[in-house]
Motif scaffolding. Structure first.
Motif, mmCIF file in Angstrom:
data_model
loop_
_atom_site.group_PDB
_atom_site.id
_atom_site.type_symbol
_atom_site.label_atom_id
_atom_site.label_comp_id
_atom_site.label_asym_id
_atom_site.label_seq_id
_atom_site.Cartn_x
_atom_site.Cartn_y
_atom_site.Cartn_z
ATOM 1 N N TYR A 240 23.946 -2.348 -97.494
ATOM 2 C CA TYR A 240 25.366 -2.637 -97.244
ATOM 3 C C TYR A 240 25.853 -3.896 -97.958
ATOM 4 C CZ TYR A 240 24.954 0.571 -93.172
ATOM 5 O OH TYR A 240 24.748 1.640 -92.330
ATOM 6 N N VAL B 240 22.201 -9.366 -92.621
ATOM 7 C CA VAL B 240 22.814 -10.089 -91.496
ATOM 8 C C VAL B 240 21.736 -10.850 -90.716
ATOM 9 C CG1 VAL B 240 24.897 -8.683 -91.337
ATOM 10 C CG2 VAL B 240 22.823 -7.963 -90.127
ATOM 11 N N GLY C 83 26.824 -12.089 -88.750
ATOM 12 C CA GLY C 83 26.308 -11.581 -87.474
ATOM 13 C C GLY C 83 26.372 -10.070 -87.411
ATOM 14 N N CYS C 84 26.587 -9.539 -86.229
ATOM 15 C CA CYS C 84 26.631 -8.079 -86.045
ATOM 16 C C CYS C 84 27.304 -7.817 -84.699
ATOM 17 C CB CYS C 84 25.209 -7.529 -86.046
ATOM 18 S SG CYS C 84 25.095 -5.785 -85.581
ATOM 19 N N SER C 85 28.222 -6.853 -84.672
ATOM 20 C CA SER C 85 28.942 -6.578 -83.415
ATOM 21 C C SER C 85 27.992 -6.053 -82.345
ATOM 22 C CB SER C 85 30.084 -5.581 -83.650
ATOM 23 O OG SER C 85 29.576 -4.315 -84.021
ATOM 24 N N LEU C 86 26.909 -5.385 -82.759
ATOM 25 C CA LEU C 86 25.955 -4.891 -81.759
ATOM 26 C C LEU C 86 25.207 -6.052 -81.111
ATOM 27 C CD1 LEU C 86 24.633 -1.730 -83.614
ATOM 28 C CD2 LEU C 86 25.771 -1.776 -81.387
ATOM 29 N N ASN D 233 19.127 -4.157 -84.117
ATOM 30 C CA ASN D 233 20.388 -4.906 -84.246
ATOM 31 C C ASN D 233 20.676 -5.660 -82.940
ATOM 32 O OD1 ASN D 233 20.248 -2.787 -86.155
ATOM 33 N ND2 ASN D 233 22.451 -2.880 -86.506
ATOM 34 N N CYS E 127 28.857 -0.365 -83.028
ATOM 35 C CA CYS E 127 29.061 -1.002 -84.332
ATOM 36 C C CYS E 127 30.533 -0.826 -84.685
ATOM 37 C CB CYS E 127 28.176 -0.329 -85.381
ATOM 38 S SG CYS E 127 28.749 -0.656 -87.048
ATOM 39 N N VAL F 243 31.988 -1.050 -87.395
ATOM 40 C CA VAL F 243 32.170 -0.394 -88.697
ATOM 41 C C VAL F 243 32.117 1.131 -88.525
ATOM 42 C CG1 VAL F 243 31.103 -0.097 -90.973
ATOM 43 C CG2 VAL F 243 31.210 -2.369 -89.911
ATOM 44 N N HIS F 244 31.070 1.616 -87.883
ATOM 45 C CA HIS F 244 30.910 3.070 -87.715
ATOM 46 C C HIS F 244 31.900 3.623 -86.686
ATOM 47 C CE1 HIS F 244 27.217 1.954 -89.818
ATOM 48 N NE2 HIS F 244 27.233 3.193 -90.281
ATOM 49 N N GLU G 156 24.819 5.524 -85.975
ATOM 50 C CA GLU G 156 25.711 4.565 -85.305
ATOM 51 C C GLU G 156 27.128 5.124 -85.176
ATOM 52 O OE1 GLU G 156 25.572 0.765 -87.313
ATOM 53 O OE2 GLU G 156 23.419 0.578 -87.020
ATOM 54 N N CYS H 274 31.467 -3.581 -93.798
ATOM 55 C CA CYS H 274 30.986 -4.466 -92.727
ATOM 56 C C CYS H 274 31.420 -5.904 -93.047
ATOM 57 C CB CYS H 274 29.470 -4.393 -92.605
ATOM 58 S SG CYS H 274 28.842 -5.586 -91.396
ATOM 59 N N TYR I 66 30.612 -8.594 -91.704
ATOM 60 C CA TYR I 66 29.518 -9.580 -91.610
ATOM 61 C C TYR I 66 28.679 -9.553 -92.888
ATOM 62 C CZ TYR I 66 30.784 -8.920 -86.707
ATOM 63 O OH TYR I 66 31.469 -8.808 -85.533
ATOM 64 N N MET I 67 28.305 -8.357 -93.308
ATOM 65 C CA MET I 67 27.519 -8.222 -94.543
ATOM 66 C C MET I 67 28.295 -8.820 -95.726
ATOM 67 S SD MET I 67 24.612 -6.314 -94.347
ATOM 68 C CE MET I 67 23.732 -5.383 -93.104
HETATM 69 FE FE1 SF4 Z 1 26.205 -4.647 -87.364
HETATM 70 FE FE2 SF4 Z 1 27.615 -2.473 -87.903
HETATM 71 FE FE3 SF4 Z 1 27.605 -4.461 -89.656
HETATM 72 FE FE4 SF4 Z 1 25.391 -2.974 -89.283
HETATM 73 S S1 SF4 Z 1 27.334 -2.276 -90.125
HETATM 74 S S2 SF4 Z 1 25.514 -5.227 -89.409
HETATM 75 S S3 SF4 Z 1 25.548 -2.504 -87.096
HETATM 76 S S4 SF4 Z 1 28.445 -4.549 -87.565
#
Ligand code: SF4
Ligand code: 13P
Length: 334
Positions: free
Chosen positions: A33, A68, A92-95, A121, A179, A181-182, A207, A273, A275-276
């Motif tokens: 990603y 991430v 970071g990551c929403s999960l 995650n 997530c 994004v998904h 996801e 994403c 965060y990515m």
């Molecule tokens: Fe988290 Fe979704 Fe981004 Fe993966 S794509 S890092 S699960 S927010």
């Protein structure tokens, strides 16, 4: 002009990153990603499981992790002797955010007869409160080794957990994380895209919510989706996961067409994403130059989290069952 811009003005970042990679004896790992320019310069590009394995085996003094934070944390847990840098510590990551350790601990305490099968995650603290970690590419192999009568908590992704429950006829208790994004894919827009591209298969990450999964010809991890792309019959494929993975598909199969599944307005960037996307060439350069920002984890916490990651690595190879790992009634480890 900020300090970063001033420092970086005029530099050939690719050349400088290559120079620093050698000087620092660093390996650069990147998730699918990441921005294409980061994928292109990485020593290895992969899914969460592959990246964990690479981090554990890396013969380098420094790991620069283009991904991430939970991924860079995993690298540090498995390779504590190495310096692990993450170009942007806010990646970071929403999960992970959806699952605060103290709430997860309370949930486990309320269900002492359940083991915790937890998606990678999540934070290091939640890993330390878990029995076995899974990634999207290892979850099915690992779940198949857990006896049907064993009660399971699955967190933090309720869509991945729900998908596994439906596929394997399990009744895992699901933590209510998603997530962002998904979650943003639109079924209406996907149906329009499918109508405009008759016969084009849809590949979706687990996801995704069920209303997207239900239209998928293939459901799997990022590496699974990439393999599917290399083998599908036809000319066009619809990709329901973060669209930067399409870069690898276009490199591997340049004569086929890959279309990212849309969000609610049909062509928003909401499936990138956020965060990515925080990681950039500039930040990677600075992280290799300064060896900062660096992942640091207190040793007792690292050792507690490593148990559930070691269980994943053993069970993902299909050679060790849960019984061999000594499944235990929940006792808080942190
Ligand atoms: Fe988290 Fe979704 Fe981004 Fe993966 S794509 S890092 S699960 S927010
Ligand atoms: P995989 O690369 O393991 O499929 O996971 C995707 C993901 O959630 C990254 O955020």
């Amino acid at each position: 002009m900020n300090a970063l811009t001033k420092t970086l003005s005029g530099l050939d970042l690719r050349t400088e990153i290559d120079r620093l990679r050698k000087e620092r004896n660093a390996v650069i790992l990147a998730h699918y990603y990441q921005r294409p320019e980061l994928q292109d310069l990485a020593d290895f590009v992969g899914d969460s499981l592959e990246l964990s394995r690479k981090a554990a085996a890396a013969d380098a003094e420094v790991i620069a992790f283009c991904g991430v934070k939970f991924m860079a944390d995993t690298a540090k847990i498995l390779s504590p002797e190495k310096i692990v840098v993450l170009p942007d510590m806010n990646a970071g990551c929403s999960l992970e955010d959806s699952c605060p350790p103290e709430k997860f601990k309370a949930f486990r305490e309320a269900h002492p007869d359940h083991i915790a099968l937890t998606y990678i995650n999540c934070s290091t603290e939640v890993k330390a409160l878990s029995d076995v970690i899974v990634t999207s590419s290892s979850a099915e192999t690992i779940l198949a080794q857990i006896p049907p009568e064993q009660k399971i908590i699955f967190g933090p992704d309720r869509h991945l957990g729900g998908y596994l429950n439906r596929k394997f006829g399990r009744e895992m208790l699901l933590w209510p994380g998603v997530c962002i994004v998904h979650e943003a894919f639109s079924e209406t827009e996907l149906l329009k895209l499918m109508a405009q591209n008759p016969g084009a298969p849809v590949a979706a990450h687990p996801e995704c919510p069920p209303h997207i999964i239900d239209h998928a010809n293939y459901v799997g991890s990022t590496s699974g989706i990439l393999s599917y792309a290399k083998n599908f019959q036809g000319q066009t494929m619809i990709v329901a996961t973060e669209p930067h993975i399409i870069h690898q598909m276009s490199l591997a199969i340049p004569d086929k067409t890959f279309i990212g599944a849309p969000g609610a307005d049909g062509n928003c960037n909401c499936n990138i994403c956020p965060y990515m996307a925080l990681n950039t060439m500039e930040k990677l350069y600075v992280s290799l130059r300064d060896l900062e920002p660096r992942i640091e984890i207190a040793e007792p916490l690292r050792l507690a989290a490593k148990k559930s990651l070691d269980a994943m690595l053993a069970m993902a190879s299909g050679t060790v069952g849960l019984g061999d790992l000594g499944a235990r009634p929940f006792k808080a480890m942190i």
